[in-house]
Motif scaffolding. Structure first.
Motif, PDB file in Angstrom:
ATOM      1  N   ILE A  19     -10.605  11.165   3.502  1.00  0.00           N
ATOM      2  CA  ILE A  19     -10.559  11.242   2.041  1.00  0.00           C
ATOM      3  C   ILE A  19      -9.212  10.772   1.495  1.00  0.00           C
ATOM      4  CG2 ILE A  19     -10.548  12.860   0.089  1.00  0.00           C
ATOM      5  CD1 ILE A  19     -12.674  14.475   1.658  1.00  0.00           C
ATOM      6  N   THR A  20      -8.123  11.101   2.166  1.00  0.00           N
ATOM      7  CA  THR A  20      -6.795  10.770   1.641  1.00  0.00           C
ATOM      8  C   THR A  20      -6.253   9.430   2.131  1.00  0.00           C
ATOM      9  OG1 THR A  20      -5.709  11.990   3.432  1.00  0.00           O
ATOM     10  CG2 THR A  20      -6.141  13.191   1.363  1.00  0.00           C
ATOM     11  N   ALA A  21      -6.893   8.778   3.068  1.00  0.00           N
ATOM     12  CA  ALA A  21      -6.394   7.510   3.617  1.00  0.00           C
ATOM     13  C   ALA A  21      -6.153   6.447   2.549  1.00  0.00           C
ATOM     14  CB  ALA A  21      -7.349   6.994   4.689  1.00  0.00           C
ATOM     15  N   PRO A  22      -7.035   6.280   1.558  1.00  0.00           N
ATOM     16  CA  PRO A  22      -6.772   5.256   0.539  1.00  0.00           C
ATOM     17  C   PRO A  22      -5.473   5.482  -0.238  1.00  0.00           C
ATOM     18  CG  PRO A  22      -9.064   5.933   0.436  1.00  0.00           C
ATOM     19  CD  PRO A  22      -8.358   6.869   1.386  1.00  0.00           C
ATOM     20  N   LEU A  23      -5.026   6.710  -0.370  1.00  0.00           N
ATOM     21  CA  LEU A  23      -3.783   6.980  -1.075  1.00  0.00           C
ATOM     22  C   LEU A  23      -2.589   6.382  -0.353  1.00  0.00           C
ATOM     23  CD1 LEU A  23      -4.334  10.724  -2.041  1.00  0.00           C
ATOM     24  CD2 LEU A  23      -4.584   8.716  -3.512  1.00  0.00           C
ATOM     25  N   PHE A  24      -2.638   6.379   0.949  1.00  0.00           N
ATOM     26  CA  PHE A  24      -1.531   5.850   1.740  1.00  0.00           C
ATOM     27  C   PHE A  24      -1.587   4.331   1.839  1.00  0.00           C
ATOM     28  CE2 PHE A  24      -2.240  10.168   3.383  1.00  0.00           C
ATOM     29  CZ  PHE A  24      -1.031  10.712   3.011  1.00  0.00           C
ATOM     30  N   ALA A  25      -2.737   3.741   1.575  1.00  0.00           N
ATOM     31  CA  ALA A  25      -2.907   2.298   1.705  1.00  0.00           C
ATOM     32  C   ALA A  25      -2.492   1.548   0.452  1.00  0.00           C
ATOM     33  CB  ALA A  25      -4.371   1.981   2.023  1.00  0.00           C
ATOM     34  N   HIS A  26      -2.263   2.238  -0.649  1.00  0.00           N
ATOM     35  CA  HIS A  26      -1.942   1.556  -1.896  1.00  0.00           C
ATOM     36  C   HIS A  26      -0.610   0.836  -1.777  1.00  0.00           C
ATOM     37  CE1 HIS A  26      -1.322   0.840  -6.162  1.00  0.00           C
ATOM     38  NE2 HIS A  26      -2.639   0.873  -6.205  1.00  0.00           N
ATOM     39  N   HIS A  27      -0.504  -0.279  -2.445  1.00  0.00           N
ATOM     40  CA  HIS A  27       0.685  -1.112  -2.363  1.00  0.00           C
ATOM     41  C   HIS A  27       1.365  -1.205  -3.729  1.00  0.00           C
ATOM     42  CE1 HIS A  27      -1.456  -4.259  -4.548  1.00  0.00           C
ATOM     43  NE2 HIS A  27      -2.500  -3.830  -3.873  1.00  0.00           N
ATOM     44  N   SER A  28       2.619  -1.602  -3.732  1.00  0.00           N
ATOM     45  CA  SER A  28       3.306  -1.823  -4.994  1.00  0.00           C
ATOM     46  C   SER A  28       2.941  -3.205  -5.511  1.00  0.00           C
ATOM     47  CB  SER A  28       4.818  -1.709  -4.810  1.00  0.00           C
ATOM     48  OG  SER A  28       5.313  -2.873  -4.190  1.00  0.00           O
ATOM     49  N   VAL A  29       3.133  -3.412  -6.802  1.00  0.00           N
ATOM     50  CA  VAL A  29       2.838  -4.709  -7.412  1.00  0.00           C
ATOM     51  C   VAL A  29       3.643  -5.809  -6.732  1.00  0.00           C
ATOM     52  CG1 VAL A  29       3.059  -6.032  -9.551  1.00  0.00           C
ATOM     53  CG2 VAL A  29       2.189  -3.701  -9.614  1.00  0.00           C
ATOM     54  N   THR A  30       4.896  -5.539  -6.414  1.00  0.00           N
ATOM     55  CA  THR A  30       5.755  -6.568  -5.835  1.00  0.00           C
ATOM     56  C   THR A  30       5.401  -6.926  -4.394  1.00  0.00           C
ATOM     57  OG1 THR A  30       7.418  -4.900  -5.252  1.00  0.00           O
ATOM     58  CG2 THR A  30       7.685  -6.037  -7.375  1.00  0.00           C
ATOM     59  N   ALA A  31       4.481  -6.189  -3.777  1.00  0.00           N
ATOM     60  CA  ALA A  31       4.036  -6.558  -2.434  1.00  0.00           C
ATOM     61  C   ALA A  31       3.226  -7.854  -2.476  1.00  0.00           C
ATOM     62  CB  ALA A  31       3.198  -5.439  -1.821  1.00  0.00           C
ATOM     63  N   GLU A  32       2.500  -8.088  -3.575  1.00  0.00           N
ATOM     64  CA  GLU A  32       1.644  -9.269  -3.682  1.00  0.00           C
ATOM     65  C   GLU A  32       2.054 -10.230  -4.790  1.00  0.00           C
ATOM     66  OE1 GLU A  32      -2.623  -8.711  -3.437  1.00  0.00           O
ATOM     67  OE2 GLU A  32      -2.271  -6.666  -2.773  1.00  0.00           O
ATOM     68  N   PHE A  33       2.856  -9.746  -5.743  1.00  0.00           N
ATOM     69  CA  PHE A  33       3.194 -10.564  -6.907  1.00  0.00           C
ATOM     70  C   PHE A  33       4.706 -10.650  -7.066  1.00  0.00           C
ATOM     71  CE2 PHE A  33      -0.883  -8.519  -7.543  1.00  0.00           C
ATOM     72  CZ  PHE A  33      -1.704  -9.626  -7.737  1.00  0.00           C
ATOM     73  N   ASP A  34       5.176 -11.794  -7.569  1.00  0.00           N
ATOM     74  CA  ASP A  34       6.605 -12.050  -7.718  1.00  0.00           C
ATOM     75  C   ASP A  34       7.060 -11.662  -9.125  1.00  0.00           C
ATOM     76  OD1 ASP A  34       9.176 -13.048  -7.924  1.00  0.00           O
ATOM     77  OD2 ASP A  34       8.681 -14.987  -7.032  1.00  0.00           O
ATOM     78  N   PRO A  35       7.874 -10.612  -9.267  1.00  0.00           N
ATOM     79  CA  PRO A  35       8.307 -10.172 -10.598  1.00  0.00           C
ATOM     80  C   PRO A  35       9.219 -11.180 -11.303  1.00  0.00           C
ATOM     81  CG  PRO A  35       9.445  -8.933  -8.906  1.00  0.00           C
ATOM     82  CD  PRO A  35       8.427  -9.781  -8.205  1.00  0.00           C
ATOM     83  N   ASN A  36       9.689 -12.194 -10.577  1.00  0.00           N
ATOM     84  CA  ASN A  36      10.567 -13.212 -11.158  1.00  0.00           C
ATOM     85  C   ASN A  36       9.831 -14.491 -11.544  1.00  0.00           C
ATOM     86  OD1 ASN A  36      12.942 -11.612 -10.773  1.00  0.00           O
ATOM     87  ND2 ASN A  36      12.752 -12.069  -8.600  1.00  0.00           N
ATOM     88  N   GLN A  37       8.536 -14.543 -11.276  1.00  0.00           N
ATOM     89  CA  GLN A  37       7.724 -15.721 -11.592  1.00  0.00           C
ATOM     90  C   GLN A  37       6.507 -15.273 -12.389  1.00  0.00           C
ATOM     91  OE1 GLN A  37       7.851 -19.080 -10.051  1.00  0.00           O
ATOM     92  NE2 GLN A  37       9.921 -18.636  -9.404  1.00  0.00           N
ATOM     93  N   GLU A  38       6.225 -15.972 -13.470  1.00  0.00           N
ATOM     94  CA  GLU A  38       5.022 -15.655 -14.226  1.00  0.00           C
ATOM     95  C   GLU A  38       4.386 -16.938 -14.738  1.00  0.00           C
ATOM     96  OE1 GLU A  38       6.714 -12.979 -17.189  1.00  0.00           O
ATOM     97  OE2 GLU A  38       6.597 -14.562 -18.690  1.00  0.00           O
TER      98      GLU A  38
END
Length: 134
Positions: A19-38
């Motif tokens: 039940i709790t495994a998905p909570l640990f799998a969540h990622h931050s936005v910066t793991a997949e997206f570049d905060p310096n590029q839009e």
């Protein structure tokens, strides 16, 4: 302890982990997206996937060079995050011309990003979104 109690406890621990495994799998936005590029894209808002764990917004954009219509998309925050902030599914006005601004994907996917802002051309209304971990 007898075998029945041990099996019951083991089963309870396994269920809790599942039940709790998905909570640990969540990622931050910066793991997949570049905060310096839009990037920004202007087109017709075609679809909103109001689903967990992230919303997705789809826009049909006409390529200036070829005239071909391309679909561009952005991942967004979870519906519950938007709802708590007072933004609801109905605020995405499907069928209207918008300009959306998104963080670029780190893998350089041209047509995918993380949603930062939507501007409606009909009335100038702007929805600005916080990034997941900010």
């Amino acid at each position: 302890m007898n075998e029945t109690k041990i099996c019951g406890m083991l089963l309870a621990v396994i269920a809790l982990l599942v039940i709790t495994a998905p909570l640990f799998a969540h990622h931050s936005v910066t793991a997949e997206f570049d905060p310096n590029q839009e990037w920004t894209a202007t087109g017709v808002l075609k679809k909103v996937d109001w689903i967990n764990p992230h919303t997705a917004t789809w826009v049909e954009v006409k390529d200036e060079g070829t005239g071909q219509v391309e679909t561009w998309g952005c991942e967004g925050n979870p519906p519950s995050t938007y709802s708590r902030a007072g933004v609801h599914r109905e605020d995405w006005r499907v069928g209207e011309v918008i300009t959306m601004t998104c963080l670029a994907a780190k893998d350089h996917s041209k047509h995918w990003g993380f949603l930062k802002q939507i501007k409606y051309h009909s009335d100038g209304h702007v929805l600005v979104f916080r990034l997941g971990g900010e």
